[in-house]
Design a protein around this motif. Structure first.
Motif, PDB file in Angstrom:
ATOM      1  N   MET A   1      58.286  27.157  16.023  1.00 26.02           N
ATOM      2  CA  MET A   1      58.597  27.295  14.611  1.00 26.02           C
ATOM      3  C   MET A   1      57.485  28.006  13.864  1.00 26.02           C
ATOM      4  O   MET A   1      57.737  28.851  12.992  1.00 26.02           O
ATOM      5  N   VAL A   2      56.243  27.701  14.184  1.00 28.03           N
ATOM      6  CA  VAL A   2      55.124  28.386  13.535  1.00 28.03           C
ATOM      7  C   VAL A   2      55.154  29.875  13.878  1.00 28.03           C
ATOM      8  O   VAL A   2      54.965  30.734  12.997  1.00 28.03           O
ATOM      9  N   LEU A   3      55.378  30.204  15.126  1.00 25.54           N
ATOM     10  CA  LEU A   3      55.393  31.605  15.528  1.00 25.54           C
ATOM     11  C   LEU A   3      56.572  32.356  14.921  1.00 25.54           C
ATOM     12  O   LEU A   3      56.473  33.559  14.649  1.00 25.54           O
ATOM     13  N   LEU A   4      57.685  31.673  14.710  1.00 24.21           N
ATOM     14  CA  LEU A   4      58.863  32.335  14.157  1.00 24.21           C
ATOM     15  C   LEU A   4      58.800  32.438  12.635  1.00 24.21           C
ATOM     16  O   LEU A   4      59.135  33.480  12.062  1.00 24.21           O
ATOM     17  N   PHE A   5      58.353  31.371  11.971  1.00 20.83           N
ATOM     18  CA  PHE A   5      58.414  31.322  10.508  1.00 20.83           C
ATOM     19  C   PHE A   5      57.067  31.535   9.828  1.00 20.83           C
ATOM     20  O   PHE A   5      57.020  31.733   8.610  1.00 20.83           O
ATOM     21  N   GLY A   6      55.969  31.467  10.584  1.00 18.31           N
ATOM     22  CA  GLY A   6      54.651  31.639   9.991  1.00 18.31           C
ATOM     23  C   GLY A   6      53.906  30.327   9.857  1.00 18.31           C
ATOM     24  O   GLY A   6      54.441  29.248  10.125  1.00 18.31           O
ATOM     25  N   GLY A   7      52.643  30.427   9.434  1.00 15.42           N
ATOM     26  CA  GLY A   7      51.794  29.254   9.309  1.00 15.42           C
ATOM     27  C   GLY A   7      51.968  28.555   7.969  1.00 15.42           C
ATOM     28  O   GLY A   7      52.923  28.789   7.241  1.00 15.42           O
TER      29      GLY A   7
END
Length: 383
Positions: free
Chosen positions: A142-148
């Motif tokens: 989810m972090v890699l897809l949507f950002g930090g």
């Protein structure tokens, strides 16, 4: 290799460095390591439970020990630090050059800790349970897809603990164990099913993840790799840390050095006390090497290819189920390298854009393990 230039003023969050320091100090202070049987028999004790939780970080490679876990995290932290300064010896840019490693690690760690809060009771009987799955699945994806950012990070951790861990627990205990299937099928099957549900929820409620951020000022620096011998060896090493979304040689080196130290201190502690670490690592390295060589054109065309898949599924599952004979090691490595990566790409290519492609990877692990591990047993038994 694609590298990025990141402003040197950025630092890994202090919480990450503090966590690594505490884990290392605890590991050094309590330096009398139990073997795996002793660990599982004393999980009601705080130190044994802490060791189990930290060992979950290296569980995806089937090592299950706090020393390779600490090595992985320290190597990853070093790679991130080197990446901030643009040092060439950072290796393949950690987390694919996104600059999101601190958020990936934080979300994964929170997901792991929440999973133990919610589902740690399943370890009461002293038997193995897949409590590690949240660390290497949905939170990082989810972090890699949507950002930090904290909103995405916490959302990923919560969904990992609430969806991924119970899904894997159900599949392992009510499908794999009764049918005598490799438990990795339940592990990765739970990751896939729960992640599909989670991404559908995120699509339905986009406010959960709409505030994700990516590091500002990142400028790609293109350096075309030669895909020669040195690149091949680096890629094989980096594959060992690909499952937690690190994909970096320093992280992998820390993982393997920690595993070596664990074997020296207590040979019956890592890899579930199987004492098959040498055969397992040899098969994992061979699987990655064969995959990188066979699928070199795909690496060149795509920039990345999932040659790591047999490392964390087919090979260790086959070795643990059928033993460490060379026929088992070689057959599982070669078949896994030939079958699993293209299957993963075929599945991932059919996923909608709002789902992370890792779902195809874990589904490939499940299907490939289900097909190849029994075949390896037949071939090994006939040899």
């Amino acid at each position: 290799m694609n590298e990025i230039s990141i402003p040197t003023r950025q630092r890994p969050p202090l919480v990450i460095l503090a966590c690594l320091s505490v884990l290392l100090i605890v590991s050094l202070v309590f330096g009398q390591w139990p073997d795996y049987a002793q660990l599982t028999a004393t999980l009601d004790q705080p130190l044994s439970r802490l060791r189990w939780i930290v060992g979950d970080i290296s569980e995806v490679a089937f090592y299950k020990h706090e020393l390779p876990a600490l090595g992985l995290l320290l190597g990853a932290c070093l790679a991130h630090w080197a990446g901030l300064r643009g040092y060439r010896w950072q290796g393949f840019a950690i987390c694919y050059g996104t600059g999101l490693w601190p958020w990936v690690f934080t979300s994964s760690l929170l997901g792991l800790l929440l999973s133990h809060v919610l589902w740690g009771w399943t370890l009461a009987g002293g038997g193995w349970q897949p409590t590690f799955v949240a660390f290497v699945s949905l939170p990082a994806a989810m972090v890699l897809l949507f950002g930090g950012g904290w909103q995405v990070t916490i959302t990923g951790a919560l969904l990992g603990a609430l969806l991924v861990t119970p899904a894997s627990l159900l599949l392992v205990n009510y499908l794999c164990i009764p049918l005598q299937l490799p438990v990795v099928i339940g592990n990765v099957g739970g990751m896939a099913v729960a992640s599909v549900v989670a991404f559908l929820l995120c699509k339905r409620f986009p406010s959960w993840v709409q505030q994700g951020k990516r590091p500002a000022g990142l400028q790609p620096v293109t350096r075309q790799p030669d895909y020669g011998v040195v690149w091949t060896l680096r890629r094989v090493l980096a594959d060992f840390s690909e499952a937690p979304f690190f994909g970096n040689e320093l992280a992998s080196l820390g993982l393997l050095l920690g595993l070596l130290l664990a074997c020296v201190i207590a040979p019956a502690a890592p890899a579930y006390g199987s004492q098959l670490v040498v055969q397992m690592v040899a098969g994992q390295a061979l699987a990655s090497l064969v995959g990188v060589l066979v699928w070199r054109r795909q690496w060149q065309a795509r920039g990345w290819y999932p040659t790591y898949i047999p490392i964390v599924s087919i090979v260790p599952a086959a070795v643990l189920m059928h033993g460490g004979d060379w026929q088992v090691v070689v057959t599982s490595a070669v078949l896994g390298a030939l079958v699993a990566p293209p299957l993963a790409v075929a599945i991932s290519g059919r996923l909608p854009s709002y789902m992370h492609g890792y779902i195809g990877n874990v589904l490939s692990m499940a299907f490939s393990t289900l097909a190849i591990v029994p075949l390896v047993g037949l071939i090994g038994g006939a040899a």
